[in-house]
Scaffold this active site. Sequence first.
Site, mmCIF file in Angstrom:
data_model
loop_
_atom_site.group_PDB
_atom_site.id
_atom_site.type_symbol
_atom_site.label_atom_id
_atom_site.label_comp_id
_atom_site.label_asym_id
_atom_site.label_seq_id
_atom_site.Cartn_x
_atom_site.Cartn_y
_atom_site.Cartn_z
ATOM 1 N N SER A 162 0.902 -1.246 -0.083
ATOM 2 C CA SER A 162 -0.052 0.354 0.282
ATOM 3 C C SER A 162 0.765 1.432 0.133
ATOM 4 C CB SER A 162 -1.065 0.066 1.655
ATOM 5 O OG SER A 162 -0.023 0.242 2.414
ATOM 6 N N LYS A 184 0.993 4.217 6.893
ATOM 7 C CA LYS A 184 -0.223 4.929 5.899
ATOM 8 C C LYS A 184 0.597 6.478 5.787
ATOM 9 C CE LYS A 184 -2.762 2.144 5.087
ATOM 10 N NZ LYS A 184 -3.072 1.138 3.837
#
Length: 215
Positions: free
Chosen positions: A55, A105
């Site tokens: 990700s 993230k």
Amino acid sequence: MDQERKTSKGEKPEKENGSFIREAWGFIKVFVITAAVILLFVNIVAHPVTVVGDSMYPNLQNGEYGFTNLIGLRFGSPARGDVVVVTMEDDVNGDGKQETTHWVKRVIGLPGDTVEARDGTVYINGEALDESTWLNPASQQEILDEIQKVYGREYGPFTSDFGPVTLQEDQYWVMGDNRPHSKDSRDPSVGPVSREQIYGDGVLILYPFSKIGGH
């Protein structure tokens, strides 16, 4: 008469026994102190983190290992563009049971912001967000080309439309750099994350050695 105490065969002199005990006690003290320092370091200063999944590709890649900064969050809050480690409850094994995990993230929206994406561009309070520091066009195109190659279809835009979403005073909007392959705040099951969920700020990669550096 010889004043030195004679010892039977196999018996160690008292001095030798005392020396062994002192050395063993010294080792135990060093071990305990070292263990205490390590525990304090990983719970107060920095904590080990392993990047799992794609990700954050290409900036962070699956299997990379390093540390995230804990102490910085005690004196301040994450800034826009920071890479953070977020505590999440997730169905890791697909069996319906929620487990505590840590996701890596990037902070996109700050408390009070209105966040949205239109035609591939992220907007903060109506202004286009410059993401060129962490997302350059070449990297985006590489990911889109790979999707087309693997799945035989085009995917676009790189950041799909969402929002607008207005964040509360303790909420942050986080997304992965690899937008087509990231479960993040855009997913209704995730949404904005609270300040309390942000566990670490930044990731210092230590392994592989060729990737040593901070993000």
